[in-house]
Each structure stands twice: as C-alpha cells, then as structure tokens.
Design an enzyme around this catalytic site. Structure first.
Site, short mmCIF file in Angstrom:
data_model
loop_
_atom_site.label_atom_id
_atom_site.label_comp_id
_atom_site.label_asym_id
_atom_site.label_seq_id
_atom_site.Cartn_x
_atom_site.Cartn_y
_atom_site.Cartn_z
N GLY A 48 33.99 72.22 27.01
CA GLY A 48 34.67 72.98 25.81
C GLY A 48 32.67 73.53 24.81
O GLY A 48 32.04 73.69 26.08
N GLU A 49 32.74 73.08 23.81
CA GLU A 49 31.63 73.08 23.21
C GLU A 49 31.81 71.83 22.24
O GLU A 49 32.06 71.74 21.11
CB GLU A 49 32.15 74.19 22.28
CG GLU A 49 30.72 74.47 21.38
CD GLU A 49 29.75 74.48 21.63
OE1 GLU A 49 29.04 75.21 23.90
OE2 GLU A 49 28.37 73.75 22.01
N SER A 50 30.50 70.48 22.94
CA SER A 50 30.14 69.31 22.29
C SER A 50 30.34 69.53 20.68
O SER A 50 30.08 69.13 19.77
CB SER A 50 29.04 68.94 22.95
OG SER A 50 27.82 69.35 22.09
N CYS A 80 31.69 67.71 31.37
CA CYS A 80 30.51 68.66 30.58
C CYS A 80 30.37 68.52 28.93
O CYS A 80 29.80 67.09 28.05
CB CYS A 80 31.07 70.08 30.87
SG CYS A 80 30.15 71.42 31.01
N ARG A 109 21.96 69.52 26.98
CA ARG A 109 23.08 71.07 26.68
C ARG A 109 22.64 71.24 27.64
O ARG A 109 21.08 71.90 28.08
CB ARG A 109 22.74 71.19 25.82
CG ARG A 109 23.74 69.91 24.96
CD ARG A 109 23.99 70.74 22.73
NE ARG A 109 24.72 71.38 23.15
CZ ARG A 109 25.01 72.53 21.88
NH1 ARG A 109 23.85 72.47 21.72
NH2 ARG A 109 25.20 73.35 21.94
N ILE A 137 29.55 74.74 34.43
CA ILE A 137 29.66 75.52 33.76
C ILE A 137 28.40 75.48 32.49
O ILE A 137 29.31 75.16 31.22
CB ILE A 137 31.10 76.68 33.04
CG1 ILE A 137 31.90 76.89 34.42
CG2 ILE A 137 31.07 77.34 31.67
CD1 ILE A 137 33.41 76.94 34.29
N ARG A 138 28.20 76.74 32.37
CA ARG A 138 26.98 75.91 31.54
C ARG A 138 26.70 74.29 31.11
O ARG A 138 27.17 74.08 29.99
CB ARG A 138 27.30 76.25 29.59
CG ARG A 138 27.59 78.36 29.97
CD ARG A 138 27.62 78.43 28.25
NE ARG A 138 28.84 78.16 27.43
CZ ARG A 138 29.86 78.43 27.66
NH1 ARG A 138 30.49 79.29 29.32
NH2 ARG A 138 31.09 77.31 27.09
N HIS A 174 32.98 70.74 35.84
CA HIS A 174 34.27 70.45 35.72
C HIS A 174 36.02 70.46 36.35
O HIS A 174 36.04 71.24 37.71
CB HIS A 174 34.55 71.98 34.96
CG HIS A 174 34.54 72.26 33.79
ND1 HIS A 174 35.29 71.94 32.78
CD2 HIS A 174 33.30 72.81 33.86
CE1 HIS A 174 33.96 72.39 31.77
NE2 HIS A 174 32.85 73.02 32.48
N GLU A 176 38.74 69.43 36.91
CA GLU A 176 39.79 70.32 36.66
C GLU A 176 40.39 71.86 37.24
O GLU A 176 41.34 71.73 36.42
CB GLU A 176 40.65 70.16 35.04
CG GLU A 176 39.42 70.44 34.28
CD GLU A 176 37.94 69.80 33.98
OE1 GLU A 176 37.33 69.69 34.73
OE2 GLU A 176 37.56 71.05 32.61
N1 GLN Z 1 27.43 73.79 26.49
C1 GLN Z 1 28.91 73.37 25.70
C2 GLN Z 1 28.22 72.15 25.27
O1 GLN Z 1 26.85 71.99 24.97
C3 GLN Z 1 29.41 72.72 27.79
C4 GLN Z 1 29.74 73.56 28.62
C5 GLN Z 1 31.24 73.10 28.91
O2 GLN Z 1 31.94 72.16 28.52
N2 GLN Z 1 31.33 73.84 29.34
O3 GLN Z 1 28.77 71.51 24.60
#
Ligand code: GLN
Length: 195
Positions: A48-50, A80, A109, A137-138, A174, A176
């Site tokens: 997700g987004e940390s 991630c 990140r 993914i990112r 990921h 999942e």
């Molecule tokens: N770039 C996201 C972060 O800094 C991580 C991306 C992801 O969990 N797919 O949290």
C-alpha cells in the site's frame, strides 16, 4: 491449536492477503484494533503506502503495540510497503515516517521509480520449490543487510528483494496479486514454529 494469522487492515491490499490465506485454508482475521492484534498469532503487513500505514497505525493505537510485539519475537510478514514498515532504516521516506522495525535492513522506497514503475519477474526464493512469479509495484529495494539477516531472494542483477531475520519476513513484491501462495505458506510455518 488455532493460530489465526492477522492481516493489518488499515490501508493497502489487505483483502488480497486474506484471500491468499483463505486459499491455503489458514484461519485469518483483519486487525484494526489493539484487541484484534492480541487475538492473532502472527501479522501480515500488506502493500500500500507506508507513510499512510504508519499514520493510521498511530491513529488506531496500533503503532506502539505492534512495535513492541515485533521486538519480542512476534511473527510478522511484510510485503512492499509492509517491508518498509519492518525496516530498521527507511531511505527516501518522509521526515515524519517511522517503521515498526524487526528487520535490520535499510530499504529504499520507490527504488525503481525513474526506471520502471511496475514490472514482473520470475525469482528463486529460499524455501520455495521452483520459480516465484513476482509483481513489483513502486517497489522498495533492500540496500543494506545486517549481519543477522538472511537473504531469501534476489533479482537477476543481485538486488535483494526478500529477507528474513528470526520471525520477521519481508519481501519487495506482491505474491498476493499473482496467485502465489507459497510464501504465505512459509510464513504460516514460521507462525506454527514460534508457538
Ligand atoms: N511505494 C510504496 C511506499 O512507499 C510501496 C508500494 C507498494 O506497497 N506497492 O509505501
């Protein structure tokens, strides 16, 4: 003995983690409160987004309890953003961002940012037979590894994307989202061994 696995369900792709655990027939619960945290035997921290996961963990009174549990050996698995949340050092984080700790690693990140935002790769993974098809993914990359940390997976160019230290497991990608459930099965084994 029932050993339910918790999925931290504040933000990110926690539903996919629950579905992956369901596919293995493993009992699992969403964790959004300190009481729910107390009812599980291990915790998955989703992608997700940390920065958001950190803020919400503080707001839901989960930040400190999770941090303390991990420090005392509670099994955790981060994917991630979840890996970022387990890293002892975050590179390119925001100034107020903090992790739970658990893995003595430095994680950058959005490490593929300018290069490739998202991509897939086939990886070898210690403890898993055959290849693991991984979606990035990112994604973050592990740039420094402490002496107690075991490397579980690397990209073909050697960059580290899977690590373990005691009962903490962290991966950059990921599983999942690609129907890969064998790393979750590996984590479930850690949970059983720890109890
Ligand atoms: N770039 C996201 C972060 O800094 C991580 C991306 C992801 O969990 N797919 O949290």
């Amino acid at each position: 003995m029932s050993l339910p696995i918790g999925v931290l369900s504040l933000q990110g792709d926690f539903r996919e983690h629950s579905q992956t655990l369901d596919s293995l027939g493993l009992e699992n619960r969403n964790v959004r409160t300190p009481q729910e945290l107390e009812s599980v035997s291990g915790l998955i921290i989703p992608g997700g987004e940390s920065t958001v996961i950190h803020k919400l963990a503080v707001a839901y009174d989960l930040y400190q309890p999770i941090k303390e549990k991990i420090a005392s050996g509670f099994p955790v698995f981060g994917t991630c953003a979840g890996l970022i949340m387990l890293a002892s050092e975050i590179i390119d984080g925001t100034s107020d961002q903090a992790s739970f700790g658990g893995l003595d690693v430095s994680v950058r990140r959005n490490a593929f940012g300018n290069q490739l935002d998202s991509f897939e790769a086939d990886l070898d993974f210690v403890g898993v037979e055959g290849v693991v098809h991984a979606a990035f993914i990112r994604a973050p990359i592990v740039e420094r590894i402490g002496s107690e940390v075991e490397v579980l997976s690397q990209l073909p160019d050697g960059r580290v994307v899977g690590v373990r230290q005691n009962n903490a497991l962290g991966i950059s990608f990921h599983p999942e989202v690609t129907g890969e459930n064998r790393i979750h099965a590996l984590f479930a084994k850690t949970v059983r061994t720890a109890h």
